[in-house]
Write a protein that holds these residues in place. Structure first.
Motif, PDB file in Angstrom:
ATOM      1  N   GLU A 266       0.777  -1.362  -0.039  1.00 58.99           N
ATOM      2  CA  GLU A 266      -0.062   0.042   0.046  1.00 58.99           C
ATOM      3  C   GLU A 266       0.875   1.299   0.072  1.00 58.99           C
ATOM      4  O   GLU A 266       0.505   2.258  -0.731  1.00 58.99           O
TER       5      GLU A 266
ATOM      6  N   GLY B  63       3.724   1.662  -1.239  1.00 60.95           N
ATOM      7  CA  GLY B  63       4.285   1.695  -2.404  1.00 60.95           C
ATOM      8  C   GLY B  63       3.299   2.179  -3.494  1.00 60.95           C
ATOM      9  O   GLY B  63       3.627   3.221  -4.167  1.00 60.95           O
ATOM     10  N   GLN B  64       2.123   1.852  -3.299  1.00 61.49           N
ATOM     11  CA  GLN B  64       1.047   2.236  -4.216  1.00 61.49           C
ATOM     12  C   GLN B  64       0.912   3.473  -3.947  1.00 61.49           C
ATOM     13  O   GLN B  64       0.724   4.701  -5.024  1.00 61.49           O
ATOM     14  N   THR B  65       0.699   4.299  -2.697  1.00 59.89           N
ATOM     15  CA  THR B  65       0.338   5.715  -2.497  1.00 59.89           C
ATOM     16  C   THR B  65       1.438   6.701  -2.960  1.00 59.89           C
ATOM     17  O   THR B  65       1.346   7.619  -3.526  1.00 59.89           O
TER      18      THR B  65
ATOM     19  N   GLY C 272       3.028   6.140  -5.835  1.00 60.68           N
ATOM     20  CA  GLY C 272       3.230   6.223  -7.312  1.00 60.68           C
ATOM     21  C   GLY C 272       3.852   4.923  -7.685  1.00 60.68           C
ATOM     22  O   GLY C 272       3.977   4.916  -9.121  1.00 60.68           O
ATOM     23  N   LEU C 273       4.000   3.843  -7.227  1.00 59.32           N
ATOM     24  CA  LEU C 273       4.567   2.793  -7.834  1.00 59.32           C
ATOM     25  C   LEU C 273       3.529   1.860  -8.260  1.00 59.32           C
ATOM     26  O   LEU C 273       2.457   1.815  -7.604  1.00 59.32           O
TER      27      LEU C 273
END
Lengths: 263, 287
Positions: free
Chosen positions: B184, B186-188, B190-191
């Motif tokens: 999560e 990483g996702q927030t 920008g991955l």
């Protein structure tokens, strides 16, 4: 200009409605603290704003550049501090690899950890790791910073130092900030406006009109604290400073409100 | 008023004995103790076993027909080395294991990535892999001979098979065990897709993969022995089979000792790899 507008936000988990048509807006550069008891949906709302939860109904608009600081630092353990700060940033948009490196080092310098660029996350203390998490958020120059109880796991001394640091950083970068917390004193100490979330909607909203630097002994501070505790359902008799308001409250701060609540 | 009651209460209590003070340490410091280096202490066990083995043979508890003595094993080794038979057998076994290992590791990791990253992949492929894993590999031997003959291919194939499953299982568990909170985060920040896989998920699965590799390295030697004992004209397993026909227990023991040494060396290599690849766990600077 608004940094967040949310209307009619609903979210349920297995038939239990956590958010029930919530409405909320944040102004550009505004610092808003969101208070609420455990399980009221504070983190759920923050996750929706952060783009981590798409299973909601209603209308939510947030800026494209936003950053989250979670309660735990959530640093990638197999990357050193510097690449953790620049995580997910495309080098192209930041002047190539060198540019990105410089930006990240500057962000680390701002939180006082420039010397730790090559350290592994496992070697950092709780406070240092959370400062890296702040640097990782700041390096993106966010228009909206979402802070999910970022200081909840820190000791009282580290926490107050982090409060000072956060205020400096916000003054310099001017992002809109939504701080989720259950520390009433933290909310009053930092925010321009405080909100209380209960039963899935915002039940209370008030601007914080206390002169800065804010003193927990200020009558306006005490009055607002008392009002917020009432809104949070803490009975007047059981308000130990350390228990309900966090460790930052002075011992004598639990008496009856002396000023008028600023609503 | 309260003071008076407390004082009266104190006066009524029996006089307490004075507190005796002791040093806080439970453990005693042992001055002048000789410290044996760790490596030396670890060598003592195997050396003792070999010495006892030699003693039992010297005392004729075992005859040479039943079990050759360590010295006889060393002699056999020297002799086979001089003939060149030992080197060529080791080389050919190593080649088979290396080829099977390379194929099996790639297959295991690819399968684990497909089933670990995609639910569709897991639902379609995992039951098949689990069923195949339950089949004893040696039970496949007759079929493998029909399919692939008796040359190099069936031996490499069997080793690859024995390597694929432990690598698959542990890498899959490693991928699924990556902390959702890190994903999560990483996702927030920008991955997306490949970036997330490359920076968060695969490195997170690395400890699991290395455990699988260690299992695989033991398994592949077990398979190559059997594969070489049944259908080969070369390799360490073949050497053992030949020794059986001539009752040479010294050569049999020699080959078993070589397997043991190769196993320890392989495990040591993976442990070095772990030290280097998993530095971040201990935060120790520069491997």
């Amino acid at each position: 200009m608004a940094a967040v507008t949310a209307t009619g936000v609903r979210r349920e988990f297995g038939g239990r409605e956590v958010l029930r048509g919530l409405g909320l807006s944040l102004g550009d550069g505004e610092f808003v603290a969101l208070l609420g008891r455990s399980g009221t949906g504070k983190s759920t709302l923050l996750r929706i704003f952060g783009g981590l939860d798409a299973e909601y109904d209603g209308e939510v608009l947030v800026p494209e550049r936003r950053a989250v600081v979670f309660q735990e630092p959530r640093l990638i353990p197999w990357q050193r501090v510097l690449p953790n700060v620049s995580l997910g940033l495309p080098p192209r948009a930041s002047g190539g690899r060198d540019g990105l490196r410089r930006l990240s080092l500057d962000a680390l310098a701002e939180v006082g950890l420039r010397d730790h660029a090559r350290a592994w996350p496992v070697t950092l203390s709780g406070g240092e790791a959370q400062r890296v998490a702040l640097a990782r958020a700041l390096v993106r120059e966010p228009q909206l910073m979402l802070l999910d109880e970022p200081f909840g796991a820190l000791d009282a001394i580290t926490r107050s130092r982090m409060h000072v640091l956060l205020q400096e950083l916000c003054a310099r970068h001017q992002p809109a900030v939504l701080l989720v917390t259950h520390d009433v004193d933290e909310a009053i100490g930092l925010a321009d406006r405080v909100l209380v979330l209960a039963g899935g909607v915002i039940t209370f909203a008030a601007p914080v009109i206390v002169d800065r630097p804010r003193d927990p002994g200020d009558p306006a501070f005490i009055a607002l604290r008392s009002r917020l505790l009432t809104e949070l359902g803490v009975p007047a008799g059981g308000r130990g400073a350390s228990e309900a308001t966090g460790a930052t409250g002075p011992p004598g701060a639990t008496g009856p409100p002396e000023g008028k609540p600023h609503l | 008023m309260a003071d008076i009651t407390i004082n009266a209460l104190k006066a009524s209590l029996p006089v307490r004995a004075p507190v005796t003070l002791v040093r806080p340490s439970v453990a005693r410091r042992r001055p002048g103790r000789i410290r044996i280096p760790r490596l030396a202490r670890r060598v003592i066990g195997p050396v003792l076993v070999i010495v006892m083995w030699q003693a039992l043979c010297d005392a004729h508890v075992f005859t040479a027909f039943e079990l050759a003595s360590p010295l006889a094993v060393i002699d056999a080794g020297r002799q086979l080395w001089a003939e060149g038979a030992l080197q060529s057998a080791m080389l050919i076994s190593l080649e088979r294991v290396a080829a099977g290992l390379a194929i099996g590791v790639v297959a295991g990791v690819v399968l684990a990535a497909v089933t670990g990253l995609f639910w569709l992949g897991e639902d379609l492929m995992d039951p098949v892999i689990q069923a195949a894993r339950a089949v004893p590999i040696l039970g496949l031997l007759p079929l493998v001979i029909i399919w692939l003959g008796v040359g190099e291919t069936p031996k490499v194939f069997l080793v690859a098979l024995a390597v694929t499953f432990p690598v698959y299982l542990n890498t899959h568990a490693g991928i699924r065990g990556v902390d959702m909170k890190l994903v999560e985060a990483g996702q927030t920040f920008g991955l997306r897709h490949w970036g997330l896989v490359r920076k968060v998920i695969l490195p997170g699965a690395l400890p699991g993969f290395l455990v699988g590799l260690r299992f695989a390295l033991v398994g592949c030697w077990a398979i190559i022995v059997v594969a070489e004992e049944i259908n080969a004209q070369s390799g360490l397993g073949y050497l053992i089979m030949q020794a059986q026909t001539t009752n040479r227990t010294d050569i049999m023991c020699l080959c078993l000792a070589i397997y043991a040494i190769l196993g320890i060396v392989a495990d040591g290599i993976v442990r070095l790899l772990e030290r280097y690849l998993l530095v971040w766990r201990r935060g120790f600077k520069g491997a």
